[in-house]
Design a protein around this motif. Structure first.
Motif, PDB file in Angstrom:
ATOM      1  N   GLN A   1       9.954  -8.319  -9.175  1.00 32.81           N
ATOM      2  CA  GLN A   1      10.011  -7.211 -10.127  1.00 32.81           C
ATOM      3  C   GLN A   1       9.136  -6.039  -9.694  1.00 32.81           C
ATOM      4  O   GLN A   1       7.971  -6.231  -9.354  1.00 32.81           O
ATOM      5  N   GLY A   2       9.717  -4.859  -9.709  1.00 37.42           N
ATOM      6  CA  GLY A   2       8.953  -3.666  -9.368  1.00 37.42           C
ATOM      7  C   GLY A   2       9.097  -3.260  -7.913  1.00 37.42           C
ATOM      8  O   GLY A   2       8.807  -2.126  -7.549  1.00 37.42           O
ATOM      9  N   LEU A   3       9.570  -4.181  -7.079  1.00 37.13           N
ATOM     10  CA  LEU A   3       9.769  -3.826  -5.669  1.00 37.13           C
ATOM     11  C   LEU A   3      11.214  -3.388  -5.457  1.00 37.13           C
ATOM     12  O   LEU A   3      12.124  -4.001  -5.986  1.00 37.13           O
TER      13      LEU A   3
ATOM     14  N   ALA B   1       3.464  -4.941  -3.221  1.00 39.79           N
ATOM     15  CA  ALA B   1       4.103  -5.871  -2.276  1.00 39.79           C
ATOM     16  C   ALA B   1       3.107  -6.938  -1.831  1.00 39.79           C
ATOM     17  O   ALA B   1       3.445  -8.120  -1.735  1.00 39.79           O
ATOM     18  N   ILE B   2       1.872  -6.526  -1.592  1.00 43.53           N
ATOM     19  CA  ILE B   2       0.852  -7.474  -1.126  1.00 43.53           C
ATOM     20  C   ILE B   2       0.591  -8.543  -2.189  1.00 43.53           C
ATOM     21  O   ILE B   2       0.485  -9.732  -1.891  1.00 43.53           O
TER      22      ILE B   2
ATOM     23  N   ASN C   1       8.881  -4.166   8.721  1.00 45.39           N
ATOM     24  CA  ASN C   1       8.323  -4.230   7.373  1.00 45.39           C
ATOM     25  C   ASN C   1       8.277  -2.855   6.699  1.00 45.39           C
ATOM     26  O   ASN C   1       7.540  -1.976   7.136  1.00 45.39           O
ATOM     27  N   PRO C   2       9.039  -2.672   5.608  1.00 47.17           N
ATOM     28  CA  PRO C   2       9.035  -1.369   4.944  1.00 47.17           C
ATOM     29  C   PRO C   2       7.867  -1.231   3.944  1.00 47.17           C
ATOM     30  O   PRO C   2       7.680  -0.174   3.364  1.00 47.17           O
ATOM     31  N   PHE C   3       7.111  -2.299   3.748  1.00 50.04           N
ATOM     32  CA  PHE C   3       6.091  -2.312   2.686  1.00 50.04           C
ATOM     33  C   PHE C   3       4.652  -2.371   3.191  1.00 50.04           C
ATOM     34  O   PHE C   3       3.736  -2.578   2.391  1.00 50.04           O
ATOM     35  N   SER C   4       4.417  -2.219   4.479  1.00 52.44           N
ATOM     36  CA  SER C   4       3.048  -2.306   4.996  1.00 52.44           C
ATOM     37  C   SER C   4       2.079  -1.531   4.121  1.00 52.44           C
ATOM     38  O   SER C   4       2.293  -0.353   3.870  1.00 52.44           O
TER      39      SER C   4
ATOM     40  N   SER D   1       3.654  -8.399   4.390  1.00 59.74           N
ATOM     41  CA  SER D   1       2.633  -7.386   4.051  1.00 59.74           C
ATOM     42  C   SER D   1       1.322  -8.059   3.679  1.00 59.74           C
ATOM     43  O   SER D   1       0.240  -7.588   4.043  1.00 59.74           O
ATOM     44  N   TRP D   2       1.432  -9.158   2.943  1.00 58.97           N
ATOM     45  CA  TRP D   2       0.219  -9.889   2.572  1.00 58.97           C
ATOM     46  C   TRP D   2      -0.445 -10.483   3.817  1.00 58.97           C
ATOM     47  O   TRP D   2      -1.657 -10.371   3.999  1.00 58.97           O
TER      48      TRP D   2
END
Ligand code: HEC
Length: 135
Positions: free
Chosen positions: A32-34, A52-53, A44-47, A126-127
């Protein structure tokens, strides 16, 4: 055996193999929210994306930590994912989707899109990117 029975039998065998390393079934990740991420994204589009992390940390604990260790500190069963480096994006994608199956042995089960959507997959990466390589 009828074809339906045969199919069921094969499916059961595959499922049993896939989860024989642990009794926890994979859990669908709440993203949710991503934003959704398409299949043709290999980087990775969320670095560095804070949400995302967070999502990635939870998703990892639900689906990966039982083999790769809490905080991704491997206890030796599976590789230490903190050692993945920049540029392993596509390799990571391939490993999660394909798992590691050799000669019928499931070392790591494949994780399909309905359990780990692309956005959750990149959230996990990303994490992992935020973790120091060692203590
Ligand atoms: C059932 C145990 C298990 C689970 C659950 C699991 N893995 Fe693995 N994973 C392994 C093993 C074992 C390997 C080494 C595979 C081999 O021998 O080729 C591996 C390899 C990998 C690799 C390649 C690492 C490298 O250094 O080459 C990545 C990336 C990976 N796993 C990510 C994940 C992610 C992300 C999850 C959760 C979505 C996950 N794994 C869940 C057992 C597991």
């Amino acid at each position: 055996m009828s074809i339906i029975k045969k199919t069921t039998c094969v499916l059961l065998t595959v499922t049993t193999l896939a989860f024989s390393h642990g009794d926890m079934a994979p859990q669908k990740v709440d993203t949710q929210g991503l934003p959704e991420v398409k299949d043709d994204v290999f980087k990775n589009p969320f670095s560095g994306n804070k949400l995302a992390i967070e999502v990635g940390a939870t998703a990892f604990n639900q689906n990966c930590a039982r083999c790769h260790g809490l905080e991704a500190k491997s206890g030796g069963i599976a590789p230490d994912l903190r050692l993945l480096t920049d540029g392993d994006d596509e390799y990571f994608l391939g490993m999660v989707r394909g798992g590691a199956v050799r000669n019928g042995n499931v070392y790591m089960p494949p994780f399909p899109d309905d359990i780990i959507p692309n956005s959750a997959l990149w959230a996990i990466y990303s994490w992992l990117e935020t973790l120091p390589e060692e203590d």
